[in-house]
Design a protein around this motif. Structure first.
Motif, PDB file in Angstrom:
ATOM      1  N   VAL A 252       0.841  -1.192   0.000  1.00 15.97           N
ATOM      2  CA  VAL A 252       0.000   0.000   0.000  1.00 15.97           C
ATOM      3  C   VAL A 252       0.875   1.240   0.000  1.00 15.97           C
ATOM      4  N   GLN A 253       0.250   2.380  -0.205  1.00 15.28           N
ATOM      5  CA  GLN A 253       0.979   3.647  -0.171  1.00 15.28           C
ATOM      6  C   GLN A 253       0.837   4.281   1.212  1.00 15.28           C
ATOM      7  N   ALA A 254       1.764   5.153   1.510  1.00 13.81           N
ATOM      8  CA  ALA A 254       1.709   5.876   2.783  1.00 13.81           C
ATOM      9  C   ALA A 254       0.368   6.603   2.912  1.00 13.81           C
ATOM     10  N   GLY A 255      -0.223   6.506   4.090  1.00 10.65           N
ATOM     11  CA  GLY A 255      -1.517   7.113   4.340  1.00 10.65           C
ATOM     12  C   GLY A 255      -2.694   6.183   4.126  1.00 10.65           C
ATOM     13  N   ASP A 256      -2.457   5.062   3.467  1.00 11.31           N
ATOM     14  CA  ASP A 256      -3.520   4.087   3.216  1.00 11.31           C
ATOM     15  C   ASP A 256      -3.826   3.272   4.468  1.00 11.31           C
ATOM     16  N   SER A 257      -4.860   2.455   4.347  1.00  8.68           N
ATOM     17  CA  SER A 257      -5.266   1.557   5.427  1.00  8.68           C
ATOM     18  C   SER A 257      -5.176   0.110   4.951  1.00  8.68           C
ATOM     19  N   LEU A 258      -5.049  -0.775   5.937  1.00 13.04           N
ATOM     20  CA  LEU A 258      -4.986  -2.206   5.660  1.00 13.04           C
ATOM     21  C   LEU A 258      -5.545  -2.930   6.873  1.00 13.04           C
ATOM     22  N   ARG A 259      -6.202  -4.038   6.637  1.00  4.30           N
ATOM     23  CA  ARG A 259      -6.757  -4.835   7.738  1.00  4.30           C
ATOM     24  C   ARG A 259      -6.195  -6.239   7.690  1.00  4.30           C
ATOM     25  N   LEU A 260      -5.566  -6.636   8.773  1.00  3.22           N
ATOM     26  CA  LEU A 260      -5.037  -7.982   8.904  1.00  3.22           C
ATOM     27  C   LEU A 260      -5.992  -8.822   9.748  1.00  3.22           C
ATOM     28  N   SER A 261      -6.065 -10.099   9.426  1.00  4.01           N
ATOM     29  CA  SER A 261      -6.873 -11.025  10.219  1.00  4.01           C
ATOM     30  C   SER A 261      -6.027 -12.203  10.651  1.00  4.01           C
ATOM     31  N   CYS A 262      -6.332 -12.710  11.827  1.00  2.00           N
ATOM     32  CA  CYS A 262      -5.684 -13.913  12.345  1.00  2.00           C
ATOM     33  C   CYS A 262      -6.778 -14.883  12.745  1.00  2.00           C
ATOM     34  N   ALA A 263      -6.715 -16.088  12.199  1.00  2.00           N
ATOM     35  CA  ALA A 263      -7.709 -17.116  12.503  1.00  2.00           C
ATOM     36  C   ALA A 263      -7.064 -18.211  13.332  1.00  2.00           C
ATOM     37  N   PRO A 264      -7.309 -18.229  14.631  1.00  2.00           N
ATOM     38  CA  PRO A 264      -6.756 -19.282  15.478  1.00  2.00           C
ATOM     39  C   PRO A 264      -7.647 -20.519  15.450  1.00  2.00           C
ATOM     40  N   SER A 265      -7.035 -21.670  15.609  1.00  2.00           N
ATOM     41  CA  SER A 265      -7.804 -22.910  15.675  1.00  2.00           C
ATOM     42  C   SER A 265      -7.062 -23.941  16.501  1.00  2.00           C
TER      43      SER A 265
END
Length: 123
Positions: free
Chosen positions: A12-25
């Protein structure tokens, strides 16, 4: 089999947003954390959330920009990252603590780790 699977990284570029997900099992984790590691640097604490109370802890470097949350319906722990900076570039890891230890910012408090997802922020 115990697994922590991260997803959502990217470029992504500076200033952008991103969403990370973690799926535990495989096990119930009482604290879930996010860490990151840039090339040549030590693994750095980002944020953690405690299952029993919902208490959240953040590193000063991301406070006000990143938000950790649990999605009970999806059984994921997410990291919403806003106002990204080039210095946020790193491999991001989620981690699970089986005992609910107090020192959430320490890597030694976690029993299981995901494989990591790359986040690259261009200037």
């Amino acid at each position: 089999q115990v697994q922590l699977v991260e997803s959502g990284g990217g470029l992504v570029q500076a200033g952008d947003s991103l969403r990370l997900s973690c799926a535990p099992s495989g096990r119930t984790f009482y604290v879930m954390g996010w860490f990151r590691q840039a090339p040549g640097k030590e693994r750095e604490f980002i944020a953690a959330i405690r299952r029993s109370t919902g208490d959240k802890t953040y590193a000063d470097s991301v406070k006000g920009r990143f938000t950790i949350s649990r999605d009970s319906a999806k059984n994921t722990v997410d990291l919403q990252m806003n106002s990204l900076k080039p210095e946020d570039t790193a491999v991001y890891y989620c981690a699970g603590d089986l005992l609910g230890r107090a020192k959430v910012a320490q890597t030694t408090s976690y029993d299981y780790w995901g494989q990591g997802t790359q986040v690259t922020v261009s200037s």
